[in-house]
Design a protein around this motif. Structure first.
Motif, short mmCIF file in Angstrom:
data_model
loop_
_atom_site.label_atom_id
_atom_site.label_comp_id
_atom_site.label_asym_id
_atom_site.label_seq_id
_atom_site.Cartn_x
_atom_site.Cartn_y
_atom_site.Cartn_z
N ILE A 81 0.83 -1.19 0.00
CA ILE A 81 0.00 0.00 0.00
C ILE A 81 0.87 1.26 0.00
CG2 ILE A 81 -0.13 0.06 2.52
CD1 ILE A 81 -3.00 1.01 2.31
N THR A 82 0.38 2.30 -0.64
CA THR A 82 1.11 3.57 -0.65
C THR A 82 0.74 4.39 0.58
OG1 THR A 82 -0.63 4.73 -1.85
CG2 THR A 82 1.07 3.61 -3.18
N CYS A 83 1.61 5.33 0.90
CA CYS A 83 1.33 6.20 2.04
C CYS A 83 0.12 7.09 1.78
CB CYS A 83 2.56 7.05 2.35
SG CYS A 83 3.94 6.07 2.99
N SER A 84 -0.06 7.50 0.54
CA SER A 84 -1.23 8.33 0.23
C SER A 84 -2.52 7.53 0.45
CB SER A 84 -1.16 8.84 -1.21
OG SER A 84 -1.16 7.78 -2.13
N LYS A 85 -2.50 6.24 0.13
CA LYS A 85 -3.67 5.40 0.36
C LYS A 85 -3.90 5.21 1.85
CE LYS A 85 -7.08 2.74 -0.95
NZ LYS A 85 -8.28 3.32 -1.61
N MET A 86 -2.83 5.04 2.63
CA MET A 86 -2.98 4.95 4.09
C MET A 86 -3.64 6.20 4.62
SD MET A 86 0.60 3.38 5.52
CE MET A 86 1.43 2.02 4.71
N SER A 87 -3.21 7.35 4.13
CA SER A 87 -3.79 8.62 4.57
C SER A 87 -5.26 8.70 4.20
CB SER A 87 -3.02 9.78 3.94
OG SER A 87 -3.62 11.00 4.24
N GLU A 88 -5.60 8.26 2.99
CA GLU A 88 -6.99 8.28 2.53
C GLU A 88 -7.86 7.39 3.40
OE1 GLU A 88 -9.37 6.36 -1.21
OE2 GLU A 88 -7.46 7.36 -1.67
N LEU A 89 -7.35 6.21 3.75
CA LEU A 89 -8.13 5.26 4.53
C LEU A 89 -8.35 5.71 5.97
CD1 LEU A 89 -6.59 1.86 3.33
CD2 LEU A 89 -8.85 2.76 2.78
N THR A 90 -7.35 6.40 6.53
CA THR A 90 -7.38 6.71 7.96
C THR A 90 -7.72 8.16 8.28
OG1 THR A 90 -5.01 7.23 8.01
CG2 THR A 90 -5.66 4.93 8.39
N GLY A 91 -7.53 9.06 7.31
CA GLY A 91 -7.72 10.48 7.58
C GLY A 91 -6.51 11.13 8.23
N ALA A 92 -5.44 10.36 8.42
CA ALA A 92 -4.22 10.91 9.01
C ALA A 92 -3.45 11.73 7.97
CB ALA A 92 -3.33 9.78 9.54
N ASP A 93 -2.73 12.71 8.42
CA ASP A 93 -1.92 13.57 7.56
C ASP A 93 -0.94 12.71 6.75
OD1 ASP A 93 -0.23 15.42 6.41
OD2 ASP A 93 0.27 16.45 8.28
N GLU A 94 -0.96 12.86 5.42
CA GLU A 94 -0.09 12.04 4.58
C GLU A 94 1.39 12.28 4.89
OE1 GLU A 94 1.15 11.34 -0.10
OE2 GLU A 94 -0.79 12.28 0.37
N LEU A 95 1.77 13.53 5.16
CA LEU A 95 3.17 13.81 5.46
C LEU A 95 3.60 13.12 6.75
CD1 LEU A 95 3.59 17.61 4.60
CD2 LEU A 95 4.47 15.63 3.34
#
Length: 401
Positions: A81-95
């Protein structure tokens, strides 16, 4: 001389499934760790202990709280999984995920970076998603108990003149600033800790210890109960001070056809609250410093897992003497599932547990000689000590003398 390339080539294909059994895996793991210590510089070791361990625990807990591991499994199917996808799934800041948290845990090989900003799960990451108890260890158990006790222990020992602690008014009370408190009360009443403490004990039993049903011949429990005619009228196993009942569940998995009520789970009411044991296991709330309830007298097996190491010798003796009248001579057995400290090169998992017991309760893990002395002092006799190779804990089989 061995080059790094030669060493890496020899280790490339080695993983947890490379060994025929758990004892061999542990033996290899400890040997590799010893080799690592020889390779490391003093700074490497200090860096790991003072920076890496607390920093990575903080990163892991942050990712758990954000829901990364669970959503990674549930919505991404566990695939890379990409970090951008992790951010999308969780709502956490991508950076926060991309440049801070994931590189930190990837650098410790807890996940695998398979492409830029893209990660694959390891067995550890899968466990965090699939086993809520495993994830719970990174919560209150670490932040509300372990890290706090270990932080204050050196200061407490300095204040007491570096004496070996034996007083129940110990480091725990020193940390809390209250001589009238105790660890068990604190665990039972701290909402951020109680569930995670039970989770940690379950994981310790499941992942760090050889299951007791693999150490002790549990078939003999059923066979003896059947021949005496007590199998349908008395409990087979009474698990004393057993938390969520993980040890009884191991017995039930090995012997699924036993009758309802034949397994008894005993612990304090605030520990048993909310624990789901299923229809076969019966929960009882007696204190192990009080006599057994009438319906639990004469059981085939009384089982204590990591109970007696919580107490100094005099209290442990009282616990054994309180239980003894409930045991039927020539029939009942007490199985004490505990660590034995070897006199030469004790296992690191045992010595770490010993420091933990000192930090929270001013007690200690015992040697075989100390266990024999304790059991004899209570008027009981040891039948046999079942001690598997490379295992943290053994089973001390005890009968009424």
């Amino acid at each position: 001389m061995t080059s790094a390339g030669q060493l890496l080539a020899s280790l490339e294909a080695v993983n947890a499934s490379s060994f025929p059994d758990e004892a061999e895996r542990i033996r290899a793991r400890d040997a590799v760790f010893e080799t690592l210590r020889r390779i490391q510089s003093p700074w490497d070791i200090a860096w790991d202990q003072n920076w890496v361990n607390p920093a990575i625990n903080a990163a892991v807990k942050t990712l758990i709280n954000a829901g990364v591991f669970k959503k990674w499994a549930d919505e991404a199917g566990g695939a890379p999984i990409t970090c951008s996808k992790m951010s999308e799934l969780t709502g956490a800041d991508e950076l926060l995920i991309r440049i801070r948290m994931m590189p930190a845990i990837s650098g410790q090989f807890l996940v695998q970076e398979v492409a830029q900003d893209t990660y694959a799960r390891t067995a550890w990451a899968k466990a965090l998603a699939e086993n809520p108890s495993f994830a719970g260890m990174y919560g209150g158990f670490y932040h509300e108990l372990n890290s706090q006790m270990f932080r204050t222990l050196p200061f407490y020992l300095m204040e007491t003149g570096f004496k070996n602690p034996t007083n129940v008014d110990c480091n725990f009370q020193f940390w809390q600033g209250d001589k009238n408190t105790n660890m068990f009360q604190y665990v039972g009443t701290n909402p951020r800790l109680k569930s995670d403490f039970n989770d940690a004990m379950e994981c310790h039993s499941k992942h760090n210890l050889t299951p007791w049903v693999d150490i002790y011949p549990t078939d003999t429990v059923l066979a003896s109960a059947a021949t005496t005619g007590d199998g349908q009228s008395r409990p087979l196993v009474v698990d004393i001070g057993s938390g969520k009942g993980h040890d009884l569940k191991k017995f039930l998995a090995r012997h699924p056809d036993i009758f309802t009520g034949s397994l008894v789970l005993q612990d304090l009411p605030n520990i048993l609250k909310g624990v789901d044991v299923g229809p076969v296991i019966k929960a009882q709330p007696p204190d192990f410093l009080t006599p057994q309830p009438a319906e639990s007298e004469g059981a085939r097996v009384y089982f204590m897992h990591n109970v007696l190491h919580d107490w100094p010798d005099e209290t442990a003796k009282n616990i054994l003497q309180t239980l003894a009248p409930a045991m039927k001579k020539g029939y009942s057995r007490l199985l004490i599932h505990e660590s034995l400290v070897s006199s030469v090169k004790p296992l690191s998992r045992v010595t770490v547990s010993d420091i933990t017991m000192m930090a929270c309760l001013a007690v200690a893990e015992r040697s075989e000689e100390q266990w024999r002395e304790l059991v004899a002092s209570a008027g009981l006799g040891i039948v046999k000590i079942w001690r598997p190779v490379q295992s943290v804990e053994s089973i001390i089989e005890v009968e009424v003398a």
